[in-house]
Design a protein around this motif. Structure first.
Motif, PDB file in Angstrom:
ATOM      1  N   ALA A 123       0.814  -1.340  -0.156  1.00  0.00           N
ATOM      2  CA  ALA A 123      -0.204   0.074   0.175  1.00  0.00           C
ATOM      3  C   ALA A 123       0.800   1.159   0.036  1.00  0.00           C
ATOM      4  CB  ALA A 123      -0.858   0.083   1.194  1.00  0.00           C
ATOM      5  N   TYR A 124       0.227   2.167  -0.517  1.00  0.00           N
ATOM      6  CA  TYR A 124       1.203   3.536  -0.640  1.00  0.00           C
ATOM      7  C   TYR A 124       0.284   4.562  -0.025  1.00  0.00           C
ATOM      8  CZ  TYR A 124       3.633   0.485  -4.097  1.00  0.00           C
ATOM      9  OH  TYR A 124       4.280  -0.378  -4.661  1.00  0.00           O
ATOM     10  N   LEU A 125       0.847   5.642   0.351  1.00  0.00           N
ATOM     11  CA  LEU A 125       0.008   6.989   0.855  1.00  0.00           C
ATOM     12  C   LEU A 125       0.930   8.106   0.121  1.00  0.00           C
ATOM     13  CD1 LEU A 125      -2.021   7.887   2.481  1.00  0.00           C
ATOM     14  CD2 LEU A 125      -0.650   8.348   4.294  1.00  0.00           C
ATOM     15  N   GLN A 126       0.334   8.724  -0.753  1.00  0.00           N
ATOM     16  CA  GLN A 126       1.020   9.973  -1.396  1.00  0.00           C
ATOM     17  C   GLN A 126       0.499  10.902  -0.530  1.00  0.00           C
ATOM     18  OE1 GLN A 126       3.376  10.251  -4.184  1.00  0.00           O
ATOM     19  NE2 GLN A 126       3.281  12.272  -3.272  1.00  0.00           N
ATOM     20  N   MET A 127       1.289  11.978  -0.035  1.00  0.00           N
ATOM     21  CA  MET A 127       0.898  13.064   0.799  1.00  0.00           C
ATOM     22  C   MET A 127       1.677  14.335   0.209  1.00  0.00           C
ATOM     23  SD  MET A 127       1.880  11.238   4.444  1.00  0.00           S
ATOM     24  CE  MET A 127       3.567  11.176   4.289  1.00  0.00           C
ATOM     25  N   ASN A 128       0.591  15.147  -0.276  1.00  0.00           N
ATOM     26  CA  ASN A 128       0.956  16.505  -0.818  1.00  0.00           C
ATOM     27  C   ASN A 128       0.623  17.354   0.047  1.00  0.00           C
ATOM     28  OD1 ASN A 128       1.821  15.038  -3.201  1.00  0.00           O
ATOM     29  ND2 ASN A 128      -0.036  15.172  -3.940  1.00  0.00           N
ATOM     30  N   SER A 129       0.981  18.809  -0.252  1.00  0.00           N
ATOM     31  CA  SER A 129       0.815  19.845   0.614  1.00  0.00           C
ATOM     32  C   SER A 129       0.736  19.816   2.034  1.00  0.00           C
ATOM     33  CB  SER A 129      -0.635  20.490   0.077  1.00  0.00           C
ATOM     34  OG  SER A 129      -0.784  20.468  -1.354  1.00  0.00           O
ATOM     35  N   LEU A 130       1.659  19.400   2.550  1.00  0.00           N
ATOM     36  CA  LEU A 130       1.788  18.863   4.031  1.00  0.00           C
ATOM     37  C   LEU A 130       1.945  19.894   5.072  1.00  0.00           C
ATOM     38  CD1 LEU A 130       4.375  15.926   3.468  1.00  0.00           C
ATOM     39  CD2 LEU A 130       2.291  15.643   4.590  1.00  0.00           C
ATOM     40  N   LYS A 131       1.330  19.866   5.988  1.00  0.00           N
ATOM     41  CA  LYS A 131       1.219  20.826   6.794  1.00  0.00           C
ATOM     42  C   LYS A 131       1.625  20.389   8.260  1.00  0.00           C
ATOM     43  CE  LYS A 131      -3.261  21.848   5.327  1.00  0.00           C
ATOM     44  NZ  LYS A 131      -4.945  22.140   5.614  1.00  0.00           N
ATOM     45  N   PRO A 132       2.242  21.344   8.931  1.00  0.00           N
ATOM     46  CA  PRO A 132       2.939  20.936  10.261  1.00  0.00           C
ATOM     47  C   PRO A 132       2.261  20.054  11.225  1.00  0.00           C
ATOM     48  CG  PRO A 132       3.437  23.117   9.862  1.00  0.00           C
ATOM     49  CD  PRO A 132       2.428  22.782   8.935  1.00  0.00           C
ATOM     50  N   GLU A 133       0.881  20.103  11.241  1.00  0.00           N
ATOM     51  CA  GLU A 133      -0.243  19.593  11.870  1.00  0.00           C
ATOM     52  C   GLU A 133      -0.169  18.004  11.281  1.00  0.00           C
ATOM     53  OE1 GLU A 133      -0.833  22.315  10.441  1.00  0.00           O
ATOM     54  OE2 GLU A 133      -2.976  22.533   9.972  1.00  0.00           O
ATOM     55  N   ASP A 134       0.206  17.728  10.181  1.00  0.00           N
ATOM     56  CA  ASP A 134       0.486  16.344   9.808  1.00  0.00           C
ATOM     57  C   ASP A 134       1.449  15.504  10.428  1.00  0.00           C
ATOM     58  OD1 ASP A 134      -0.254  17.625   6.554  1.00  0.00           O
ATOM     59  OD2 ASP A 134      -1.542  16.564   7.945  1.00  0.00           O
ATOM     60  N   THR A 135       2.292  16.295  11.056  1.00  0.00           N
ATOM     61  CA  THR A 135       3.672  15.734  11.974  1.00  0.00           C
ATOM     62  C   THR A 135       2.928  14.392  12.757  1.00  0.00           C
ATOM     63  OG1 THR A 135       4.919  17.596  11.870  1.00  0.00           O
ATOM     64  CG2 THR A 135       5.367  15.916  13.526  1.00  0.00           C
ATOM     65  N   ALA A 136       3.657  13.260  12.809  1.00  0.00           N
ATOM     66  CA  ALA A 136       3.209  12.137  13.373  1.00  0.00           C
ATOM     67  C   ALA A 136       3.956  10.817  13.128  1.00  0.00           C
ATOM     68  CB  ALA A 136       1.664  11.953  13.190  1.00  0.00           C
ATOM     69  N   VAL A 137       3.782   9.736  13.649  1.00  0.00           N
ATOM     70  CA  VAL A 137       4.395   8.577  13.412  1.00  0.00           C
ATOM     71  C   VAL A 137       3.234   7.929  12.703  1.00  0.00           C
ATOM     72  CG1 VAL A 137       4.843   6.301  14.155  1.00  0.00           C
ATOM     73  CG2 VAL A 137       5.797   8.250  15.283  1.00  0.00           C
ATOM     74  N   TYR A 138       3.294   7.437  11.355  1.00  0.00           N
ATOM     75  CA  TYR A 138       2.375   6.821  10.622  1.00  0.00           C
ATOM     76  C   TYR A 138       2.556   5.444  10.528  1.00  0.00           C
ATOM     77  CZ  TYR A 138       1.080  11.283   8.614  1.00  0.00           C
ATOM     78  OH  TYR A 138       0.405  12.694   8.449  1.00  0.00           O
ATOM     79  N   TYR A 139       1.279   4.762  10.801  1.00  0.00           N
ATOM     80  CA  TYR A 139       1.232   3.261  11.083  1.00  0.00           C
ATOM     81  C   TYR A 139       0.555   2.536   9.974  1.00  0.00           C
ATOM     82  CZ  TYR A 139       2.998   4.046  15.694  1.00  0.00           C
ATOM     83  OH  TYR A 139       3.732   4.511  16.597  1.00  0.00           O
ATOM     84  N   CYS A 140       0.951   1.727   9.021  1.00  0.00           N
ATOM     85  CA  CYS A 140       0.341   0.757   8.442  1.00  0.00           C
ATOM     86  C   CYS A 140      -0.638  -0.174   9.088  1.00  0.00           C
ATOM     87  CB  CYS A 140       1.265   0.117   7.212  1.00  0.00           C
ATOM     88  SG  CYS A 140       0.624  -0.877   5.993  1.00  0.00           S
ATOM     89  N   ASN A 141      -1.776  -0.543   8.522  1.00  0.00           N
ATOM     90  CA  ASN A 141      -2.782  -1.644   9.151  1.00  0.00           C
ATOM     91  C   ASN A 141      -3.115  -2.570   8.069  1.00  0.00           C
ATOM     92  OD1 ASN A 141      -5.729  -2.062   9.474  1.00  0.00           O
ATOM     93  ND2 ASN A 141      -4.835  -1.803  11.574  1.00  0.00           N
ATOM     94  N   VAL A 142      -3.229  -3.699   8.089  1.00  0.00           N
ATOM     95  CA  VAL A 142      -3.958  -4.634   7.132  1.00  0.00           C
ATOM     96  C   VAL A 142      -4.890  -5.677   7.806  1.00  0.00           C
ATOM     97  CG1 VAL A 142      -2.029  -4.364   5.711  1.00  0.00           C
ATOM     98  CG2 VAL A 142      -2.327  -6.357   6.986  1.00  0.00           C
ATOM     99  N   VAL A 143      -6.044  -5.854   7.221  1.00  0.00           N
ATOM    100  CA  VAL A 143      -6.821  -6.766   7.931  1.00  0.00           C
ATOM    101  C   VAL A 143      -6.791  -8.061   6.669  1.00  0.00           C
ATOM    102  CG1 VAL A 143      -9.273  -7.308   8.190  1.00  0.00           C
ATOM    103  CG2 VAL A 143      -8.359  -5.120   8.725  1.00  0.00           C
ATOM    104  N   GLN A 144      -6.675  -9.418   7.277  1.00  0.00           N
ATOM    105  CA  GLN A 144      -6.833 -10.420   6.506  1.00  0.00           C
ATOM    106  C   GLN A 144      -7.823 -11.363   7.451  1.00  0.00           C
ATOM    107  OE1 GLN A 144      -3.672 -12.674   4.200  1.00  0.00           O
ATOM    108  NE2 GLN A 144      -3.279 -13.595   5.965  1.00  0.00           N
TER     109      GLN A 144
END
Length: 115
Positions: free
Chosen positions: A78-99
């Motif tokens: 999976a991919y996440l394209q992030m554009n026009s980033l803002k300071p409030e987007d600062t975080a740890v990003y986690y991937c999650n899947v359901v099988q």
């Protein structure tokens, strides 16, 4: 067991872009939804975007129009394209899947947006 590895995080200036990747490996036979969550310091983990196996997507209101989730089923990625980033987007990003009925999490990747 499904193992998830995220990559693509880093430091970027406000207005910039980053692309996150989440590669799944292990005992994979039918991954349903793949999603990205994020957790900022002192805040609860929140859903950023989710995509089903058929490609249906949903986004948090705060990222609509700026972020795009996609997936390559052949690569179990999976991919996440992030554009026009803002300071409030600062975080740890986690991937999650359901099988089937099982839920798996990655270790997270730090995204820092400077003003």
């Amino acid at each position: 067991q499904v193992h998830l590895v995220e990559s693509g995080g880093g430091l970027v200036q406000a207005g910039g872009s980053l692309r996150l990747s989440c590669a799944a490996s292990g005992s994979i036979f039918s991954i349903n939804a793949m999603a990205w969550y994020r957790q900022a310091p002192g805040k609860q983990r929140e859903l950023v975007a989710r995509i089903t196996r058929r490609g249906s997507t949903n986004y948090a209101d705060s990222v609509k129009g700026r972020f795009t989730i996609s997936r390559d089923n052949a690569k179990n990625t999976a991919y996440l394209q992030m554009n026009s980033l803002k300071p409030e987007d600062t975080a740890v990003y986690y991937c999650n899947v359901v099988q089937v009925l099982d839920l798996y999490w990655g270790q997270g990747t730090q995204v820092t947006v400077s003003s």
